[in-house]
Scaffold this motif. Sequence first.
Motif, PDB file in Angstrom:
ATOM      1  N   LEU A   1      -8.273  -1.376  -3.380  1.00 30.85           N
ATOM      2  CA  LEU A   1      -8.244  -0.842  -4.749  1.00 30.85           C
ATOM      3  C   LEU A   1      -6.825  -0.557  -5.201  1.00 30.85           C
ATOM      4  O   LEU A   1      -6.417  -0.917  -6.315  1.00 30.85           O
ATOM      5  N   LEU A   2      -6.065   0.110  -4.331  1.00 33.64           N
ATOM      6  CA  LEU A   2      -4.680   0.437  -4.674  1.00 33.64           C
ATOM      7  C   LEU A   2      -3.865  -0.831  -4.868  1.00 33.64           C
ATOM      8  O   LEU A   2      -3.059  -0.944  -5.794  1.00 33.64           O
ATOM      9  N   LEU A   3      -4.084  -1.783  -3.964  1.00 35.18           N
ATOM     10  CA  LEU A   3      -3.314  -3.020  -4.013  1.00 35.18           C
ATOM     11  C   LEU A   3      -3.587  -3.800  -5.291  1.00 35.18           C
ATOM     12  O   LEU A   3      -2.670  -4.356  -5.904  1.00 35.18           O
ATOM     13  N   PHE A   4      -4.869  -3.826  -5.706  1.00 38.88           N
ATOM     14  CA  PHE A   4      -5.192  -4.533  -6.945  1.00 38.88           C
ATOM     15  C   PHE A   4      -4.451  -3.916  -8.127  1.00 38.88           C
ATOM     16  O   PHE A   4      -3.829  -4.618  -8.929  1.00 38.88           O
ATOM     17  N   ASP A   5      -4.521  -2.592  -8.246  1.00 40.63           N
ATOM     18  CA  ASP A   5      -3.846  -1.914  -9.360  1.00 40.63           C
ATOM     19  C   ASP A   5      -2.341  -2.150  -9.318  1.00 40.63           C
ATOM     20  O   ASP A   5      -1.694  -2.352 -10.355  1.00 40.63           O
ATOM     21  N   LEU A   6      -1.777  -2.117  -8.112  1.00 41.45           N
ATOM     22  CA  LEU A   6      -0.332  -2.304  -7.966  1.00 41.45           C
ATOM     23  C   LEU A   6       0.081  -3.726  -8.324  1.00 41.45           C
ATOM     24  O   LEU A   6       1.059  -3.945  -9.051  1.00 41.45           O
ATOM     25  N   MET A   7      -0.664  -4.712  -7.822  1.00 41.38           N
ATOM     26  CA  MET A   7      -0.332  -6.108  -8.105  1.00 41.38           C
ATOM     27  C   MET A   7      -0.488  -6.426  -9.586  1.00 41.38           C
ATOM     28  O   MET A   7       0.298  -7.176 -10.158  1.00 41.38           O
ATOM     29  N   GLU A   8      -1.530  -5.846 -10.201  1.00 41.73           N
ATOM     30  CA  GLU A   8      -1.716  -6.036 -11.638  1.00 41.73           C
ATOM     31  C   GLU A   8      -0.506  -5.524 -12.402  1.00 41.73           C
ATOM     32  O   GLU A   8      -0.014  -6.162 -13.341  1.00 41.73           O
TER      33      GLU A   8
ATOM     34  N   VAL B   1       0.839  -1.204   0.000  1.00 43.05           N
ATOM     35  CA  VAL B   1       0.000   0.000   0.000  1.00 43.05           C
ATOM     36  C   VAL B   1       0.868   1.244   0.000  1.00 43.05           C
ATOM     37  O   VAL B   1       0.602   2.215  -0.723  1.00 43.05           O
ATOM     38  N   ASN B   2       1.924   1.228   0.816  1.00 38.46           N
ATOM     39  CA  ASN B   2       2.843   2.374   0.839  1.00 38.46           C
ATOM     40  C   ASN B   2       3.500   2.590  -0.519  1.00 38.46           C
ATOM     41  O   ASN B   2       3.687   3.724  -0.964  1.00 38.46           O
TER      42      ASN B   2
ATOM     43  N   ALA C   1       2.213   1.789  -3.398  1.00 38.14           N
ATOM     44  CA  ALA C   1       1.188   2.323  -4.295  1.00 38.14           C
ATOM     45  C   ALA C   1       1.055   3.829  -4.141  1.00 38.14           C
ATOM     46  O   ALA C   1       0.978   4.574  -5.121  1.00 38.14           O
ATOM     47  N   PHE C   2       1.056   4.303  -2.888  1.00 38.45           N
ATOM     48  CA  PHE C   2       0.981   5.750  -2.650  1.00 38.45           C
ATOM     49  C   PHE C   2       2.226   6.446  -3.177  1.00 38.45           C
ATOM     50  O   PHE C   2       2.149   7.544  -3.734  1.00 38.45           O
ATOM     51  N   LYS C   3       3.361   5.797  -2.999  1.00 41.19           N
ATOM     52  CA  LYS C   3       4.615   6.393  -3.467  1.00 41.19           C
ATOM     53  C   LYS C   3       4.611   6.556  -4.982  1.00 41.19           C
ATOM     54  O   LYS C   3       5.158   7.523  -5.534  1.00 41.19           O
ATOM     55  N   LEU C   4       3.974   5.610  -5.673  1.00 40.62           N
ATOM     56  CA  LEU C   4       3.876   5.680  -7.139  1.00 40.62           C
ATOM     57  C   LEU C   4       2.757   6.614  -7.595  1.00 40.62           C
ATOM     58  O   LEU C   4       2.612   6.866  -8.801  1.00 40.62           O
ATOM     59  N   GLY C   5       1.946   7.105  -6.660  1.00 42.12           N
ATOM     60  CA  GLY C   5       0.879   8.038  -7.011  1.00 42.12           C
ATOM     61  C   GLY C   5      -0.361   7.391  -7.590  1.00 42.12           C
ATOM     62  O   GLY C   5      -1.167   8.060  -8.247  1.00 42.12           O
ATOM     63  N   LEU C   6      -0.564   6.064  -7.339  1.00 42.59           N
ATOM     64  CA  LEU C   6      -1.741   5.387  -7.902  1.00 42.59           C
ATOM     65  C   LEU C   6      -3.049   5.935  -7.339  1.00 42.59           C
ATOM     66  O   LEU C   6      -4.097   5.826  -7.971  1.00 42.59           O
ATOM     67  N   GLN C   7      -2.971   6.551  -6.150  1.00 38.80           N
ATOM     68  CA  GLN C   7      -4.186   7.109  -5.537  1.00 38.80           C
ATOM     69  C   GLN C   7      -4.711   8.319  -6.297  1.00 38.80           C
ATOM     70  O   GLN C   7      -5.845   8.764  -6.072  1.00 38.80           O
ATOM     71  N   ASN C   8      -3.919   8.853  -7.222  1.00 39.75           N
ATOM     72  CA  ASN C   8      -4.346  10.025  -7.997  1.00 39.75           C
ATOM     73  C   ASN C   8      -5.032   9.650  -9.316  1.00 39.75           C
ATOM     74  O   ASN C   8      -5.486  10.525 -10.045  1.00 39.75           O
ATOM     75  N   GLY C   9      -5.089   8.363  -9.610  1.00 41.78           N
ATOM     76  CA  GLY C   9      -5.696   7.913 -10.865  1.00 41.78           C
ATOM     77  C   GLY C   9      -7.194   8.188 -10.896  1.00 41.78           C
ATOM     78  O   GLY C   9      -7.892   8.013  -9.897  1.00 41.78           O
ATOM     79  N   THR C  10      -7.694   8.610 -12.044  1.00 38.96           N
ATOM     80  CA  THR C  10      -9.117   8.964 -12.185  1.00 38.96           C
ATOM     81  C   THR C  10     -10.009   7.748 -11.931  1.00 38.96           C
ATOM     82  O   THR C  10     -11.023   7.838 -11.227  1.00 38.96           O
ATOM     83  N   GLN C  11      -9.647   6.594 -12.499  1.00 37.86           N
ATOM     84  CA  GLN C  11     -10.461   5.395 -12.326  1.00 37.86           C
ATOM     85  C   GLN C  11     -10.512   4.989 -10.852  1.00 37.86           C
ATOM     86  O   GLN C  11     -11.574   4.640 -10.324  1.00 37.86           O
ATOM     87  N   TYR C  12      -9.358   5.072 -10.184  1.00 38.28           N
ATOM     88  CA  TYR C  12      -9.301   4.732  -8.755  1.00 38.28           C
ATOM     89  C   TYR C  12     -10.218   5.642  -7.952  1.00 38.28           C
ATOM     90  O   TYR C  12     -11.010   5.185  -7.129  1.00 38.28           O
ATOM     91  N   GLN C  13     -10.125   6.939  -8.192  1.00 32.93           N
ATOM     92  CA  GLN C  13     -10.930   7.898  -7.438  1.00 32.93           C
ATOM     93  C   GLN C  13     -12.425   7.708  -7.698  1.00 32.93           C
ATOM     94  O   GLN C  13     -13.245   7.797  -6.773  1.00 32.93           O
ATOM     95  N   ASN C  14     -12.784   7.413  -8.952  1.00 35.99           N
ATOM     96  CA  ASN C  14     -14.198   7.198  -9.283  1.00 35.99           C
ATOM     97  C   ASN C  14     -14.742   5.939  -8.615  1.00 35.99           C
ATOM     98  O   ASN C  14     -15.873   5.919  -8.106  1.00 35.99           O
TER      99      ASN C  14
END
Length: 655
Positions: free
Chosen positions: A481-488, A74-75, A77-90
């Motif tokens: 959500l973040l973890l799924f995107d990161l693992m993918e 999770v950390n 994912a945040f470091k990579l900025g995945l939390q800023n993705g439009t799909q993630y936020q929606n």
Amino acid sequence: MNLRNLFFALLTGLTMSAQQQNSGKEVLFTIDKNPYYTDEFIRVYNKNLDLVKDESQKNLDQYLELFIGYKLKVNKAFKLGLQNGTQYQNELKSYRTQLSKNYLMDSKVTQELLDEGYERLKKEVNASHILLMVDENAAPADTLAAYNKIMAIRDRIVKNGEDFGTVAMAASQDPSAKENKGNLGYFTAFRMVYAFENGAYNTALGQVSMPVRSRFGYHIIKVNDIRNNRGEVAVSHIMILKPKEGEDPTKAKTTIDEIYQKLQQGEQFEELAKQFSEDKSSSTKGGVLNKFASGQLSSEEFENQSFALTKENPLSKPFETAYGWHIVKLNDKFPLRTKDEMKMELENKIARDDRSKKISDALAVKLRKKYPVKPESKLYKEIAKSVDDSFYKGEWKMPADLKKFDTKLFVIGSKEIKGGTFMDYLYSQQKSAVGIKPVSKLVDYYFSRFADEQRAVFNNENLENEYPEFAAVMSEYRDGLLLFDLMEKEIWQKAKTDSIGLKDFYEKNKQKYLWKTRFDAEIYSSTKPDVMKKVLALLKKGNDAKTIKEKFNSEKELNVMMYDGIYEEGADALPKNIKAGETYTEISQKGEYYYIAKIRKVIPAGVKSLEECKGRVTNEYQQFLEQNWIDTLKKEFQININKDVFERVKQQIKK
């Protein structure tokens, strides 16, 4: 189920018990000084106990490693900025909206509405009405005039004895009244707007209601009949359309009678529907219609004919509706379901229905008590003074200088609401302005509505602070959500596309992927031992499977089954007495069945090729990549575990 759905199905399972939080918490470990607490670790561990199959994962030391690995990802994912993705936020916003619904309603009122709706569903009401249209936002004088007019119409019926249908044709502003004399047929709960439904269900049989106000205007309602809910019915039909002008009027009736005669002679309904029915939306399906309830179709006659059918008499005689001639066949009947069975459906209906306003009104009353609002007097007076009568025409303009309004108007909890925000709200409302006068009272009215909206917004925004279980579920979903995107990105796709790495992993570990001895065989089975003796004799004479099946099987009776393939030693499909070196097994029994195997080839035990075990290799390669990646993350982030705290957690869980 695809990978994403599976991932979130597991995640949902993890969050179901999130309410069982531990009130006391300490910092269990930190990652780059970000604290993670004992209460979350204990909660997640307890929830996962029944889900994990690997006993090692129930070991607390091992589980702490897994939990730290999870938080490391999770950390990252945040470091990579995945939390800023439009799909993630929606996706996160959509999930929060769904989850928050249970916290943003008055459960007592919701249950009362659910009970009321279900009780009303038990009955079907046949009612007539007379409508006088009046706008929802009409001025009080216009509203009163409409009320007096509808009362005068009611007096003509109730006091003077005039016929309701005749008066409806002359006075109702519902256009259909000219044809149906105001009769709406049978309906049940959730079919009409809530105000009208209340009027109908609260009026006694044969009586005329007092005026009922809906968003369309004023109604008076006469209840003609009340009957038990007929549930739903599923039918098929054959339809011959009503003749067009100039066509022979008897042709349709002749055709439907001929079809009915064919049915009486035993011909199949579905085939006749495909050949002759002129309802093109159903004819290709053999006339099958979607199931329906009373009041859902535009023809009451069609509904009545359908509901009159029974298992003993499943076919109607030809009958006529406004659309043509029909023959209807009963497929099934569905009585009204229980309240528990309909609970979710009823809740959804309530949420979409006018009655949902009762829930929001009840919540608004609670929030007014919880968050009392007192506007800054001087600023409020300035705002009110800026609004004039042009507001009623939708022509009001805000003052040119808005700076003096951009200060605190009132506070809700920890949130400050500025005067400028209220000014914007006022400006947005003038196109549908209510007719409240003078303008000072109009501003008071809109301020009350504005304050309610702001309370609701703050209440929604503050759910995480108000309800710890809500915060826990949202935190887990957010991380998931973040973890799924990161693992993918980091693992799953790499394992699928890195063919060189996968092959290298297979070569280093291929002694794990072994075949036992395999048999390329034909397996014969039957419930009749005497038949199997004959089968074995024929096999030994060189007869093939086709010959054997033709000899023992017919269209009426199937005595012998045969399946063939390559089966690994120990497979359930193989007879237990099969051995390498034999061509035929003797007859063996398992349960009610008797078996013989004809062995075409014995394949010795050996290493599986990569293609033969690719699924397992890919899965284990993913685990290998993930473990190496976590080892890298442990070097990238600084981890500090409070060992004393962890020992206390162990003792607490063991209790």
